[in-house]
Structures are given as C-alpha cells and as structure tokens.
Design an enzyme around this catalytic site. Structure first.
Site, mmCIF file in Angstrom:
data_model
loop_
_atom_site.group_PDB
_atom_site.id
_atom_site.type_symbol
_atom_site.label_atom_id
_atom_site.label_comp_id
_atom_site.label_asym_id
_atom_site.label_seq_id
_atom_site.Cartn_x
_atom_site.Cartn_y
_atom_site.Cartn_z
ATOM 1 N N CYS A 347 -8.248 -15.388 52.048
ATOM 2 C CA CYS A 347 -8.852 -14.239 52.725
ATOM 3 C C CYS A 347 -9.804 -13.472 51.822
ATOM 4 C CB CYS A 347 -7.749 -13.335 53.215
ATOM 5 S SG CYS A 347 -6.618 -14.274 54.235
ATOM 6 N N TYR A 376 -10.168 -28.386 34.008
ATOM 7 C CA TYR A 376 -10.190 -26.990 34.461
ATOM 8 C C TYR A 376 -10.060 -26.900 35.990
ATOM 9 C CZ TYR A 376 -11.932 -26.715 29.701
ATOM 10 O OH TYR A 376 -12.067 -26.867 28.342
HETATM 11 N N1 LLP Z 1 -11.861 -25.917 21.610
HETATM 12 C C1 LLP Z 1 -11.815 -24.601 21.860
HETATM 13 C C2 LLP Z 1 -11.483 -23.679 20.771
HETATM 14 C C3 LLP Z 1 -12.093 -24.126 23.162
HETATM 15 O O1 LLP Z 1 -12.067 -22.813 23.408
HETATM 16 C C4 LLP Z 1 -12.429 -25.045 24.189
HETATM 17 C C5 LLP Z 1 -12.716 -24.578 25.545
HETATM 18 C C6 LLP Z 1 -12.436 -26.405 23.870
HETATM 19 C C7 LLP Z 1 -12.170 -26.816 22.567
HETATM 20 C C8 LLP Z 1 -12.760 -27.456 24.893
HETATM 21 O O2 LLP Z 1 -14.051 -27.350 25.377
HETATM 22 P P1 LLP Z 1 -14.667 -28.499 26.319
HETATM 23 O O3 LLP Z 1 -14.810 -29.736 25.479
HETATM 24 O O4 LLP Z 1 -13.723 -28.715 27.443
HETATM 25 O O5 LLP Z 1 -15.950 -27.934 26.754
HETATM 26 N N2 LLP Z 1 -12.672 -22.932 32.372
HETATM 27 C C9 LLP Z 1 -14.044 -23.228 32.018
HETATM 28 C C10 LLP Z 1 -14.151 -23.839 30.629
HETATM 29 C C11 LLP Z 1 -13.562 -22.973 29.550
HETATM 30 C C12 LLP Z 1 -13.614 -23.601 28.179
HETATM 31 C C13 LLP Z 1 -12.828 -22.809 27.204
HETATM 32 N N3 LLP Z 1 -12.726 -23.356 25.895
HETATM 33 C C14 LLP Z 1 -14.659 -24.127 33.078
HETATM 34 O O6 LLP Z 1 -13.981 -24.446 34.064
HETATM 35 O O7 LLP Z 1 -15.835 -24.488 32.989
#
Ligand code: LLP
Length: 426
Positions: A347, A376
């Site tokens: 909603c 995510y």
């Molecule tokens: N290492 C650290 C310290 C991080 O903060 C993150 C992600 C990663 C690695 C991994 O990053 P990746 O390779 O997945 O880009 N919820 C958001 C994404 C938030 C990412 C947070 N930190 C989304 O759905 O796009």
C-alpha cells in the site's frame, strides 16, 4: 553469462524449468543457479591468477546473498567471506568458510562482535576508525591475542552506480583518510592487542568504469610504499568489491579480465597478498525472482498496471535505488509488446517496479522473472505489510532444493509476545 535460458518456449534455470519450481514452491520465490555462481567465481579467480596475481583471497561479500547454501557453493570453490556483522560471520562459518578466509568489515562493529570475531579466528578485521582500533586492542589484550588488522582507507574517489551505494568519497562515513591511516598504522604496530597486517579500500558498488578504481588502487599502492618507507611491514592489500554487472539499461561493466589486468598492473612489484570482496558480480546474474501476475488493471485514461504477487518487500532495489531489473515472461506468449506499469500489492506508490515497460502480452496467472536479482534481492527482503518472507531455491542441473522455505503465518505470529498486562482479567 548466466544459466537462465529460453528452451522450447519457456525459461529454464540450468536443466530445470522455472515453472516447475514455481508450481512446487509457489510464488514469489527466488531461484539461484549453482552453475552461474560457480562460473562467476571461477571467471574472476582465473582472470586474477591469469594476470599474475598470486593466490588472491576472494572473499564473497555475504551481504549480497547471505543464503548459507549459496555461501557453501562458493566455499567449496575456495571462496572466503567478507562479513559485516556477527550474523554474517556465523553464516560464513556455517557454510564451511574457514575462519582464516573471513574478513570482518563495517563502520560500526560492536565490542561483542569484535570479541566474537577474534574467538572465531577471522583472518583480518578491517578497522574503520581510531575508536574502533582502541576497542579491538583492548579486546585483543584481554584475550591474550594480537588481532590481525587492516586499516580501511577512504581514497576520496567518486564511483558507483547510485549515490546511496557510493562509499569512496571523503564525505562518506567509510574508512579513514590517508594521513590518518599512516598514523593509525604506526600506532597499531605498538599495540599489544592488535597487529597491523595491511590496508583496505572499497569505493562503491555497481561500478562500470575502471578509471575510478584504478585511481583508488594507485593511491593505495602509494600508501603501501609510504608505510614501508617508514619501516612498517605491509603484507595485505584488500581492494574491496564493487565491480558492476549488466542490468541491461546501463553501460556494460568491464570484463573480469580487464579488471584483473588493471589490478595486476597497478600492484605490480608491490609484493603484497591481495584480497577482494566481490558480491554483486558473483551473485546478481545467478538469481531471479519469480512472481505471478495477479491482475491486469487498465485505466480508461490509459495506464495499464500489471499487479504481481511480489512486492517491494521482496525486491526493494527499484524502490530504493530506482534500479532497473529486466522482466521476462517465464512462458512468453506471441504478440505485440506494450507498456505496463509493473507494481506489487503493497500500500504505497513506491511499490512500483517500473513504469511504461514494454512487455509481451501477459495474462493473470502468468509467471514473470525479475532478472539479475541474485544480489541484494532476498538479502534485503522484509515482511513489510505482514507478507511472508520470500523463499529461496537453489538449482543444480535437473535438481532443485528449497534452501530457505517460506515461513507459515504461525511462524510469523509465534515470534511475538503479548505483554503481561493483557493477561489481567478486566
Ligand atoms: N566490501 C564492502 C566493504 C562493501 O561495503 C560492499 C558493498 C562490498 C564489498 C560488495 O560490493 P559489490 O561487489 O557487491 O558491489 N544494496 C545495494 C548495494 C550495497 C553495497 C554495499 N556494500 C544495491 O542493491 O545495489
């Protein structure tokens, strides 16, 4: 590349029809491909090793997909885990990730979590501030150990697909400045409860341009050299995650081998052990969210709403980051494409996955797949509107397993307690 393909007019995950899983488990449901998870991990490792990186620690960012069966799939290939809470450390351990491949990151670790991490014997705590370093030192001394520490630096480089996921600018809450890093590193060397082993950075997520990464990594190289020039040993350089994936509406991200070649070039001759924290690039395109069309509601003034049984509580990325997820019918019907506003039952207007999206003809009861939802997705799901937490299924070839069942309404209600004052008869 992923293992979700049209065969005989319908979408499959590896050798399993998505419609068969939906029939058995119901919808909405997340479905992950083991082969895609494995492929993405192997592609990254092979690219790094091929570029000359010796024994990289690839610590999967658990936050992207914390499902224990997903973690085990990766652990069996030698993946480590990048964790940001006691819960994530426990998940990684439960999945069989050896503690010496677990990295503990995060801006606000509690003393209890730090103590837990030290007891578990994690490989490295990425320390993000001086107060945290002091607390960790105290806990280390109390336990009679020297905790291995990497100082997380904020390289002050802008990158990332969306302001809410960019982490590398100086005004973000993450990490310390270069000047502070040098001071903290030297200070950590003289502490009895910690042992500085290296430095770490992570500049953002969904990065589709290698330049900001290269700039940040180059600054990190300079830091390692300055620390060594000051007589401080540096064994580990943690370069974080952040490599983007194709979501169809964005520039194509760099291929893993271009990323690996850049890393090898920037770190050449540095003689450090490299760690990486990829999340999205391993898990995003290894998962889909399957939803069922409940209604097609056509307004006389023109808008046409495709009302699904999945909602923003199951996949929040479109509501939170205006993220684009490709939507494919599981059994596409022939006919002209036409625009739909794709919405869930929650909603609030934010519960809109997309507007004016051209899709093939659909009818109530049809299944649709949100692509690239393995990172995510379920990880950020909730029970908002008292909707049951979305289940998760892992496929391997012709087999599939429910790796997180849909709870029952009794499960949901049984978590709550009535205060004693309601027990008194009036
Ligand atoms: N290492 C650290 C310290 C991080 O903060 C993150 C992600 C990663 C690695 C991994 O990053 P990746 O390779 O997945 O880009 N919820 C958001 C994404 C938030 C990412 C947070 N930190 C989304 O759905 O796009």
């Amino acid at each position: 590349m992923n293992h979700f393909e049209l065969k005989g007019g319908e979408l499959w995950c590896e050798d399993t029809k998505l419609s068969r899983i939906a029939e058995t488990v119901g919808t909405p449901v997340y479905i992950y491909s083991s082969a895609t998870l494995e492929r993405h991990f192997n592609v990254l490792r092979d690219a790094l090793v091929g570029a000359g990186v010796v024994e990289p620690l690839i610590a999967f960012a658990v936050k992207a997909n914390p499902n224990v069966a997903v973690l085990r799939t990766l652990a069996r290939l030698g993946a480590g885990a990048d964790t940001v809470s006691e819960g994530e450390i426990r998940r990684a351990l439960a999945a069989g990730v050896p503690a010496d491949r677990i990295v503990f990151s995060g801006v606000g670790k509690t003393a209890e979590e730090l103590a837990f991490a030290l007891e578990a014997g994690v490989a490295e705590v990425n320390v993000e501030s001086e107060p945290e370093l002091e607390i960790l030192d105290r806990i280390g001394r109390e336990k009679g150990v020297r905790a291995a520490v990497a100082i997380r630096v904020n390289p002050d480089v802008a990158a990332g697909g969306h302001a809410k996921i960019a982490t590398g600018k100086a005004d973000n809450k993450f990490g310390v400045s270069f000047a502070e890093a040098e001071r903290l590193y030297a200070r950590a060397m003289n502490m009895a409860g910690v042992r500085a082993i290296g430095v770490a950075c992570h500049i953002g997520s969904q990065i589709t341009d290698l330049r900001p990464m290269e700039e940040a990594f180059f600054k990190m190289r300079g830091l390692v050299q300055r620390l060594r020039a000051a007589g401080l040993p540096v064994e580990r350089l943690d370069l974080g995650g952040g490599l983007g994936v194709p979501y169809f509406n964005q520039p194509d991200p760099p291929a893993p081998d271009e990323y690996a070649a850049m890393v090898a070039r920037v770190t050449s001759g540095l003689d450090v052990s490299l760690a990486f924290e990829p999340g999205r690039m391993i898990a995003a395109n290894a998962g889909v969210l399957i939803a069922k069309v409940l209604h097609i509601h056509e307004r006389p003034e023109g808008r046409r709403f495709l009302v699904l049984d999945a909602a923003m509580n199951d996949l929040i990325r479109p509501a939170m980051y205006d993220a684009y997820h490709h939507i494919r019918p599981v059994e596409p019907r022939a006919g002209e494409v036409g625009p739909y506003d794709v919405v869930g039952p929650i909603c609030e207007t934010g519960d809109t996955f997309t507007r004016d999206r051209d899709l093939p003809p659909l009818e109530p009861g049809d299944l649709v797949a949100f692509m690239s939802a393995g990172a995510y997705g379920a990880a950020m799901s909730s029970e908002y509107n008292s909707r049951l937490l979305v289940p998760e299924v892992l496929v391997r070839g012709e087999q599939f397993a429910v790796v997180r069942p849909r709870p029952t309404y009794d499960d949901m209600l049984s978590r709550e307690r009535m205060p004693v004052w309601f027990e008194d008869p009036q």
